[in-house]
Design a protein around this motif. Sequence first.
Motif, short mmCIF file in Angstrom:
data_model
loop_
_atom_site.label_atom_id
_atom_site.label_comp_id
_atom_site.label_asym_id
_atom_site.label_seq_id
_atom_site.Cartn_x
_atom_site.Cartn_y
_atom_site.Cartn_z
N ALA A 104 0.85 -1.20 0.00
CA ALA A 104 0.00 0.00 0.00
C ALA A 104 0.88 1.24 0.00
CB ALA A 104 -0.91 0.00 1.22
N GLY A 105 0.42 2.28 -0.67
CA GLY A 105 1.15 3.54 -0.66
C GLY A 105 2.36 3.52 -1.58
N LYS A 106 3.45 4.15 -1.14
CA LYS A 106 4.60 4.39 -2.00
C LYS A 106 5.65 3.29 -1.97
CE LYS A 106 4.22 9.44 -1.69
NZ LYS A 106 4.93 10.70 -1.32
N ALA A 107 5.54 2.34 -1.05
CA ALA A 107 6.57 1.31 -0.91
C ALA A 107 5.98 -0.07 -1.10
CB ALA A 107 7.23 1.41 0.46
N PHE A 108 6.83 -0.99 -1.56
CA PHE A 108 6.46 -2.41 -1.52
C PHE A 108 6.63 -2.90 -0.08
CE2 PHE A 108 7.65 -6.93 -1.88
CZ PHE A 108 6.52 -7.41 -2.52
N CYS A 109 7.83 -2.83 0.43
CA CYS A 109 8.09 -3.18 1.83
C CYS A 109 9.49 -2.71 2.19
CB CYS A 109 7.96 -4.69 2.04
SG CYS A 109 8.37 -5.22 3.72
N SER A 110 9.60 -1.96 3.27
CA SER A 110 10.88 -1.36 3.66
C SER A 110 11.71 -2.25 4.57
CB SER A 110 10.63 -0.01 4.34
OG SER A 110 9.82 -0.17 5.50
N GLY A 111 11.30 -3.52 4.73
CA GLY A 111 12.05 -4.41 5.60
C GLY A 111 11.53 -4.39 7.02
N TYR A 112 12.33 -4.89 7.94
CA TYR A 112 11.88 -4.99 9.33
C TYR A 112 11.75 -3.60 9.93
CZ TYR A 112 11.19 -7.21 13.85
OH TYR A 112 10.65 -7.64 15.03
N ASP A 113 10.68 -3.38 10.67
CA ASP A 113 10.38 -2.08 11.25
C ASP A 113 11.45 -1.71 12.28
OD1 ASP A 113 9.23 0.15 12.59
OD2 ASP A 113 7.24 -0.55 12.05
N LEU A 114 12.07 -0.55 12.08
CA LEU A 114 13.14 -0.12 13.00
C LEU A 114 12.62 0.08 14.42
CD1 LEU A 114 15.17 2.37 10.78
CD2 LEU A 114 15.70 -0.01 11.35
N ALA A 115 11.34 0.43 14.54
CA ALA A 115 10.77 0.58 15.89
C ALA A 115 10.76 -0.76 16.61
CB ALA A 115 9.35 1.15 15.80
N GLU A 116 10.55 -1.85 15.85
CA GLU A 116 10.60 -3.19 16.42
C GLU A 116 12.04 -3.65 16.62
OE1 GLU A 116 8.10 -5.19 17.36
OE2 GLU A 116 6.48 -3.84 16.78
N ALA A 117 12.94 -3.19 15.75
CA ALA A 117 14.33 -3.62 15.82
C ALA A 117 15.00 -3.21 17.12
CB ALA A 117 15.11 -3.06 14.63
N ASP A 118 14.54 -2.11 17.70
CA ASP A 118 15.12 -1.67 18.98
C ASP A 118 14.94 -2.71 20.07
OD1 ASP A 118 15.92 0.70 17.87
OD2 ASP A 118 14.17 1.84 18.55
N LYS A 119 13.95 -3.59 19.91
CA LYS A 119 13.68 -4.60 20.93
C LYS A 119 14.51 -5.87 20.75
CE LYS A 119 8.85 -3.04 20.80
NZ LYS A 119 7.45 -3.46 20.48
N LEU A 120 15.16 -6.01 19.60
CA LEU A 120 15.85 -7.26 19.29
C LEU A 120 16.94 -7.63 20.30
CD1 LEU A 120 16.11 -7.12 15.38
CD2 LEU A 120 14.37 -8.21 16.80
N PRO A 141 0.76 -19.76 -9.21
CA PRO A 141 1.78 -18.74 -9.43
C PRO A 141 1.58 -17.51 -8.54
CG PRO A 141 1.04 -19.63 -11.52
CD PRO A 141 0.14 -20.20 -10.48
N VAL A 142 2.69 -17.02 -8.02
CA VAL A 142 2.69 -15.82 -7.19
C VAL A 142 3.44 -14.73 -7.95
CG1 VAL A 142 3.41 -14.79 -5.00
CG2 VAL A 142 2.67 -17.19 -5.07
N ILE A 143 2.79 -13.59 -8.10
CA ILE A 143 3.39 -12.44 -8.79
C ILE A 143 3.60 -11.33 -7.78
CG2 ILE A 143 3.14 -10.74 -10.64
CD1 ILE A 143 1.16 -12.65 -12.00
N ALA A 144 4.82 -10.81 -7.70
CA ALA A 144 5.10 -9.64 -6.87
C ALA A 144 4.96 -8.40 -7.74
CB ALA A 144 6.49 -9.72 -6.27
N ALA A 145 4.01 -7.54 -7.39
CA ALA A 145 3.84 -6.25 -8.06
C ALA A 145 4.61 -5.23 -7.24
CB ALA A 145 2.36 -5.89 -8.16
N VAL A 146 5.85 -5.00 -7.62
CA VAL A 146 6.76 -4.19 -6.80
C VAL A 146 6.55 -2.72 -7.16
CG1 VAL A 146 9.13 -3.87 -6.03
CG2 VAL A 146 8.37 -6.13 -6.81
N ASN A 147 5.81 -2.04 -6.31
CA ASN A 147 5.35 -0.69 -6.58
C ASN A 147 6.27 0.39 -6.03
OD1 ASN A 147 4.29 -1.88 -4.08
ND2 ASN A 147 3.49 0.18 -3.69
N GLY A 148 7.32 0.01 -5.30
CA GLY A 148 8.22 0.98 -4.69
C GLY A 148 9.40 0.25 -4.08
N PRO A 149 10.08 0.87 -3.11
CA PRO A 149 11.24 0.22 -2.52
C PRO A 149 10.92 -1.14 -1.90
CG PRO A 149 11.16 2.54 -1.92
CD PRO A 149 9.87 2.24 -2.61
#
Length: 270
Positions: A63-79, A107-115
């Motif tokens: 949704a929006g401008k990104a495909f997926c930016s990876g693991y959420d940095l807010a969650e990463a602080d807890k690692l 078949p699975v198609i990735a519609a990569v709409n952003g980063p």
Amino acid sequence: MTIADLDFQTLRLSEPAANVALLTLNRPDRFNAMTPRMFTELEQAATVLNDDDALRVLVITGAGKAFCSGYDLAEADKLPELGAIGMLDLQERAARAMLAVRNVRVPVIAAVNGPAAGGGLALALQADIRIAAPEATFVPAMVRVGLSIGDLGVSWLLPRLIGPARASEIAFTGRDVDAAEAERIGLVNALSRPGELMNDVLALAEKIINNSPGGVQLTKRAIHANLEVGSYAAALELENRGQALLTRTKDMPEALAAFRERRRPVFRGE
């Protein structure tokens, strides 16, 4: 369990065309960054969709401008607080989600709409086919944050798509790959024109749906399995079994009859 039973917080599911499911990562305010909840929901969604006999193609986008930016940095602080076993549990939860997506029988198609960064790159790689918008970028950012490209299947999938030497250069530097380069090196199958990504993806899905459901599914199974088998003989054995099974279906004689009668076949997946 059905999709209706699932309470998605990070995903959105829709049906943009008959026999096509569109699974949208739905955290646009966080560029669809991944969380433990998203991993769980991805696994659940893929597992339930895999049991849907009407499904012929699965499309994944953001949704929006990104495909997926990876693991959420807010969650990463807890690692660092998780400990070794806790971190292993989280890593395995994420890996199960990726594997569930890859193992969907259609078949699975990735519609990569952003980063598509980090885990977002990994998710795009699970798809059988990737179509990119001009604004898409692929970011193997793991080494930039002290981690390895050996994450969520990337080290296995990326060299098989673009070759080990090119994959090594991109992985070691952690540099961005823009949409034009991604198409040139085979990381994506095609580059859409501005604003045409979903139209192009649905047109591709329609071409897939026009074929025998059983034939497409066993073709996917053969491709996946033969990426892993250790010999040509094993590949032939797998192919022989698949073709033998498909000649027992009702769709094959229908396809032959349609060819002789110069009409479009009516496949029923039976």
